[in-house]
Write a protein that holds these residues in place. Structure first.
Motif: not given
Ligand code: PHE
Length: 342
Positions: A156-158, A171-175, A198-200, A212-216, A252-256, A286-289, A309-313
């Motif tokens: 999902m993340w090159d 590759t995302h703001t989730s870290p 950044f993604r390849y 940009n992403q905005v993680e919550g 599906y996301f592995p972290f939610t 957005a993705g979330c969970g 809970f977390a989300f990313g937009m």
């Molecule tokens: N990190 C995920 C992405 O880049 C988005 C996401 C963030 C999903 C937080 C769920 C919770 O696609």
């Protein structure tokens, strides 16, 4: 030398003077007539060479002419000086009524404008901005988020790798979730984590290698899925309009766990279906969970006590939807014709 000669010189000098308009010409006139070697001066001095009986009359007339010419010269010099002053004042004149020259000023980048709008909405709901690094290690970007090496979800993340093994561009703001949890555990958290990812990718109208992403992230006691849904819905209505429909789709996301994707009603066709929403009437924003127990534990929380809970937009995507921009490459292309429209 005679009185006639004197009178002739007098007439010549007197007639020439009013014609003179420049300092240089006036100086010539002075040298010619009344200077140290001027014709009139020489005549005045030569009075001794005249027969005695003529001297008195000639001398008197010559002196009279000399002093008359001297004062005429002084007046003329004065006039010329004044004229030259007036001329130079006029030439250097500044017209204070002319409009000023416009100075070009920069503007706020459309991506930054949207980011600020997003910050303000989340701030109203009690979320602070928490910034974390763009260069990450594999551990934090993947493993801590429940994505082990060789896990198929890595597709999902090159990823951009650096020359240092294990060091990558995030590759995302989730870290940032891990960083925030380790900073605040075991206390409550309500943060947003904005920043560049950044993604390849193969660059196209919809995909960029940086964005940009905005993680919550919210962590605490008794945080439930309904809190997530309510909070995201409140956000979507504030940024896209009060009547905007929002729907949650299982994903599906592995972290939610559970995971969802958030769609809003397409604002270009009002849900009827158009090319932007590929005929579905919905746009994904957005993705979330609910934060996965493994992730909570990695962050220093006990998942039997805490939940979150977390989300990313994607703010660029939100900006594109709001303004009907059809190509994501405009954002970092630095084309002023694009940027100046905002
Ligand atoms: N990190 C995920 C992405 O880049 C988005 C996401 C963030 C999903 C937080 C769920 C919770 O696609």
């Amino acid at each position: 030398m005679s009185l006639q000669e004197l009178e002739r010189l007098y007439t010549e000098a007197k007639n020439a003077l009013p014609e003179i308009t420049e300092a240089a010409a006036l100086e010539n006139w002075e040298n010619k007539f009344i200077g140290r070697k001027g014709a009139i001066t020489l005549l005045v001095r030569s009075v001794g060479q005249l027969p005695k009986e003529d001297r008195a009359a000639f001398g008197q007339r010559a002196n009279q002419i000399k002093s008359e010419m001297e004062s005429a010269y002084a007046q003329r010099a004065d006039l010329i000086r004044q004229r030259e002053l007036a001329k130079s004042l006029e030439e250097g004149e500044i017209d204070v009524t002319l409009p000023g020259r416009p100075t070009p000023t920069g503007g706020i980048h459309p991506a930054t404008q949207t980011l600020r709008e997003i910050y303000a909405i989340w701030a109203d709901m009690g979320f602070q901005v928490f910034r974390t690094r763009e260069v990450e290690d594999d551990q934090t970007n993947f493993e801590m988020l429940n994505i082990p090496p060789h896990h198929p979800a890595r597709d999902m993340w090159d990823t951009f790798h650096t020359t240092t093994p294990g060091v990558i561009l995030r590759t995302h703001t989730s870290p940032g979730q891990i960083h925030a949890m380790r900073r605040f555990a075991p206390g409550p958290i309500r943060v947003i984590l904005p920043g560049m990812c950044f993604r390849y990718e193969q660059i196209s109208t919809r995909k960029e290698i940086q964005f940009n992403q905005v993680e919550g992230l919210a962590v605490g006691h008794n945080i439930r899925l309904s809190d997530l849904k309510g909070t995201i819905t409140a956000f979507a209505r504030r940024i896209f309009g009060e009547d905007r429909k929002v729907r949650f789709r299982g994903s599906y996301f592995p972290f939610t766990e559970p995971s969802m994707e958030v769609d809003v009603e397409c604002m270009l066709c009002e849900g009827k279906g158009c090319s932007v929403c590929s005929g579905t009437g919905w746009l994904e924003i957005a993705g979330c969970g609910m934060v996965h127990p493994v992730v909570l534990r990695n962050g220093g929380y006990d998942p039997t006590v805490h939940s979150g809970f977390a989300f990313g937009m994607g703010p660029e995507r939100i900006t594109m939807l709001k303004h009907g921009i059809n190509d994501i490459r405009y954002f970092w292309g630095n084309d002023l014709r694009f940027l100046e429209q905002f």
